[in-house]
Design a protein around this motif. Structure first.
Motif, PDB file in Angstrom:
ATOM      1  N   GLU A 160       0.841  -1.195   0.000  1.00 57.91           N
ATOM      2  CA  GLU A 160       0.000   0.000   0.000  1.00 57.91           C
ATOM      3  C   GLU A 160       0.870   1.236   0.000  1.00 57.91           C
ATOM      4  O   GLU A 160       1.952   1.259   0.564  1.00 57.91           O
ATOM      5  N   TYR A 161       0.339   2.264  -0.620  1.00 56.66           N
ATOM      6  CA  TYR A 161       1.074   3.517  -0.705  1.00 56.66           C
ATOM      7  C   TYR A 161       0.547   4.481   0.346  1.00 56.66           C
ATOM      8  O   TYR A 161      -0.655   4.717   0.438  1.00 56.66           O
ATOM      9  N   ASN A 162       1.451   5.037   1.120  1.00 57.71           N
ATOM     10  CA  ASN A 162       1.071   6.027   2.125  1.00 57.71           C
ATOM     11  C   ASN A 162       1.875   7.291   1.921  1.00 57.71           C
ATOM     12  O   ASN A 162       2.955   7.273   1.330  1.00 57.71           O
ATOM     13  N   VAL A 163       1.355   8.372   2.450  1.00 59.56           N
ATOM     14  CA  VAL A 163       2.021   9.659   2.256  1.00 59.56           C
ATOM     15  C   VAL A 163       3.398   9.635   2.898  1.00 59.56           C
ATOM     16  O   VAL A 163       3.555   9.246   4.052  1.00 59.56           O
ATOM     17  N   TYR A 164       4.348  10.049   2.142  1.00 60.71           N
ATOM     18  CA  TYR A 164       5.747  10.045   2.584  1.00 60.71           C
ATOM     19  C   TYR A 164       6.197  11.466   2.878  1.00 60.71           C
ATOM     20  O   TYR A 164       6.867  11.744   3.850  1.00 60.71           O
ATOM     21  N   SER A 165       5.802  12.384   2.008  1.00 66.09           N
ATOM     22  CA  SER A 165       6.214  13.771   2.191  1.00 66.09           C
ATOM     23  C   SER A 165       5.302  14.683   1.392  1.00 66.09           C
ATOM     24  O   SER A 165       4.778  14.291   0.345  1.00 66.09           O
ATOM     25  N   THR A 166       5.119  15.892   1.899  1.00 65.67           N
ATOM     26  CA  THR A 166       4.341  16.907   1.185  1.00 65.67           C
ATOM     27  C   THR A 166       5.111  18.202   1.237  1.00 65.67           C
ATOM     28  O   THR A 166       5.645  18.562   2.291  1.00 65.67           O
ATOM     29  N   PHE A 167       5.207  18.870   0.127  1.00 70.41           N
ATOM     30  CA  PHE A 167       5.893  20.165   0.164  1.00 70.41           C
ATOM     31  C   PHE A 167       5.351  21.089  -0.913  1.00 70.41           C
ATOM     32  O   PHE A 167       4.750  20.642  -1.893  1.00 70.41           O
TER      33      PHE A 167
END
Lengths: 450, 183
Positions: free
Chosen positions: A68-75
């Motif tokens: 599953e893909y989960n949020v790793y980083s947001t910028f």
């Protein structure tokens, strides 16, 4: 193809309450891209933000959470800018993201808006030094008189922190709007293409770029075509292709000349005079071009079709796939509501046996080049509960036989369009951007590519 | 005639699109503007082709600057070559008149002046032309002389005034009592 696809929960791009009916324009996803291993998936949106998802490693204890893909980083990659000279606002919308191949522990990606390309470094920090002599744990300077002995700071584990920093800003090189960026296989250079020019950059040099294609006419009144997309060949660092609004593709060799205005190969399909209409030019404009992983074929998308070209055959495409031919009789209304200008992207799977592209009503289509079978699937909350198997959809043209569950052309929702899709480089995992939502589908049964 | 009506409608829609695109965020989109102008050219060609086949004989002559479509038949300067598409967007880039019909007649009127250009390229003065890429201001006043009361405006001589401005004055003020349009 007939595989069952498994769905992970729709990842709302911003993590807001998912049941809002309205969509903030800034949340609309404008680009989706897997990195070279498929471990990371980056999305860019109209608000200039980039969200990176990371695939969870396989774990024996939770077999369903595997992959599953989960949020790793947001910028925030780009901000709105103002060009004072021309009195124009420069949108912060991210037009394209391209990953660099990984060369050390950090990941690098290029993101671009209409005018400026930026190189971002994404790195992890999971240790921090503790035991400074002059500072205490909170960073306050210690009173020297309390220091009685010297110690060497040691690295202690900490909660994983993902840091993103801009490493290069490539600005002021484009008069027109940048539509594509492509990293060269030499891993040193990349190109950026706008409506009329293509520039070649070195990843380390930001104050200079080389113009390699210039189709600007001396008199702008003579303008007849613009560049719509461009990409480097996956293996030959001297070759690249660019597509035009006239439906042509040009393969250029940078060894031939410094300015590649003269193409090495021109791929063009003669127009069918019987199909001529007011909108022939618009629907023949190529919205996306992608080399196959093998480098042997090109995949292009225009408004109604997707075409596979063989690099060795310039006269016509090898294969043509009708994405939504039922729209051919509706072109006038699609012109009035601006849908005819929508730019759909296309994607290859890892083995170049299947191609994928989006359509309206949150439908997306996959065509198997070998079996010649195709499927239409829908990316929507209602039809995609987690672990559910996607049901193939069908659009019946006006007047055609209507089966149960078919959608008629007139009830298609043209505000729900899937412009951006991406396919994992090696596995049967696809990422579909539906307005402000990202859907990730996995083929659990047939996870190996055929 | 259906094709005719559809062509007119497409022309009107296209002109309003071009006009609207100038105010949108991010600046003029070159690709989109080019596509819209290509559609306009197709629609205009079909419109004129259908009109020619429909009414080969010219009706009674009208005022040169009368914006009614029949006036253009009067102005059929031989031969009508393929006009450059760029005069269409140039006309359209001027501030769009109030209604779609007026806008469409503006497109017809540009026929008159652009034919004159084709006839004698040597006489064509190099005027400052708006390019698609530049957001040129359209509020520049017309270069035409202000009419005294009672004066009439004659057909524009070769290459004397900007296409866009002349279009607008003729569209907005079909009766010749207009003063110059300071927009």
């Amino acid at each position: 193809m007939g595989e069952d696809t498994d769905t992970t929960p729709a990842l709302n791009h911003r993590g807001f309450l998912p049941d809002h009916n309205y969509v903030t324009e800034a949340d609309i996803i404008s680009t989706v891209e897997f990195n070279h291993t498929g471990e990371l998936l980056a999305t860019g949106d109209k608000g200039g933000r980039v969200v990176i998802f990371q695939r969870e490693p396989e774990s024996k204890t939770e077999p369903f959470a595997q992959g599953e893909y989960n949020v790793y980083s947001t910028f925030q990659s780009h901000e709105p800018e103002f060009d004072y000279l021309k009195s124009l606002e420069i949108e912060e919308k991210i037009n394209k993201i391209r990953w660099l191949p990984q060369q050390n522990a950090a990941h690098f990606l290029l993101s671009t808006n209409d005018k400026t390309i930026k190189l971002w470094k994404v790195s992890e920090r999971d240790k921090r030094p503790e035991g400074y002599n002059l500072k205490d744990e909170e960073g306050r300077i210690k009173d020297i008189s309390t220091v009685t002995s010297l110690q060497v700071p040691v690295l202690k584990p900490m909660d994983l922190m993902v840091e993103v920093s801009p490493r290069r800003v490539f600005a002021n090189a484009h008069t027109y709007h940048v539509n594509s960026i492509s990293v060269n296989s030499d891993y040193e250079t990349y190109m950026s293409a706008d409506d009329l020019r293509i520039n070649l950059w070195h990843l380390d040099i930001t104050d200079r770029s080389f113009n390699i294609v210039d189709i600007k006419p001396t008199n702008m009144e003579d303008l007849t075509e613009v560049i719509t997309a461009a990409e480097f060949h996956p293996h030959h660092c001297n070759l690249f292709v660019y597509s035009s609004s006239k439906g042509t593709l040009r393969l250029c060799d940078m060894r031939e000349a410094a300015l590649c205005d003269k193409h090495s190969k021109l791929f063009e399909e003669p127009e069918d005079p019987s199909a001529r209409s007011f909108f022939s030019e618009i629907i023949s404009s190529v919205s996306d071009v992608k080399f196959s992983h093998s480098g042997r074929y090109l995949l292009t998308r225009d408004y109604l079709t997707a075409k596979v070209w063989d690099l060795n055959m310039e006269s016509k495409p090898l294969e043509t796939y009708q994405v939504h031919d039922y729209l051919r009789s509706k072109l006038c209304s699609l012109y009035e509501n601006d849908c005819i200008f929508d730019k759909f992207e296309c994607a290859w799977n890892g083995t170049d046996s299947v191609i994928m592209t989006g359509a309206y009503n949150n439908f997306f289509r996959m065509f198997d080049r070998n079996t010649k079978r195709d499927v239409t699937l829908e990316a929507s909350r209602e039809s995609s509960k987690p672990r559910a198997v996607l049901k193939p959809r069908r659009v019946c043209a006006a007047g055609g036989k209507r089966r149960k569950d078919d959608i008629s052309v007139d009830s298609l929702d043209f505000t729900k369009k899937i412009l951006h899709t991406a396919w994992h480089p090696t596995e049967n995992i696809i990422a579909i951007a539906a307005t402000n939502n990202l859907y990730i589908f996995q083929d659990k049964l047939n996870n190996e590519m055929h | 005639m259906e094709v005719n009506a559809e062509a007119r409608r497409i022309l009107a829609v296209s002109i309003s699109k071009l006009y609207a695109s100038r105010t949108q965020r991010g600046g003029l989109r070159l690709h989109r503007s080019l596509l819209v102008s290509l559609v306009m050219r197709s629609a205009r060609d079909i419109y004129h082709a259908s009109r020619e086949s429909e009414a080969p004989g010219a009706p009674t002559p009208q005022e040169p600057m009368d914006s009614s479509p029949s006036s253009e038949e009067q102005k059929q300067l031989p031969p009508q070559e393929a006009e450059p598409a760029q005069t269409e967007p140039q006309c359209a880039l001027s501030p769009a008149p109030q209604t779609a019909v007026e806008a469409e007649e503006c497109a017809c009127d540009s026929e008159i002046t652009e034919d004159k250009e084709n006839m004698s390229p040597a006489a064509r003065q190099s005027r400052k032309r708006r390019s698609k890429a530049s957001a040129a201001p359209d509020f520049l006043p017309s270069k035409r002389a202000r009419l005294e009361p009672g004066e009439e405006r004659y057909a524009a001589p070769l290459g004397s005034c900007r296409v866009g401005a002349s279009c607008i004055t003729s569209c907005l003020f079909p009766h010749n009592s207009a003063c110059c349009a300071s927009l």
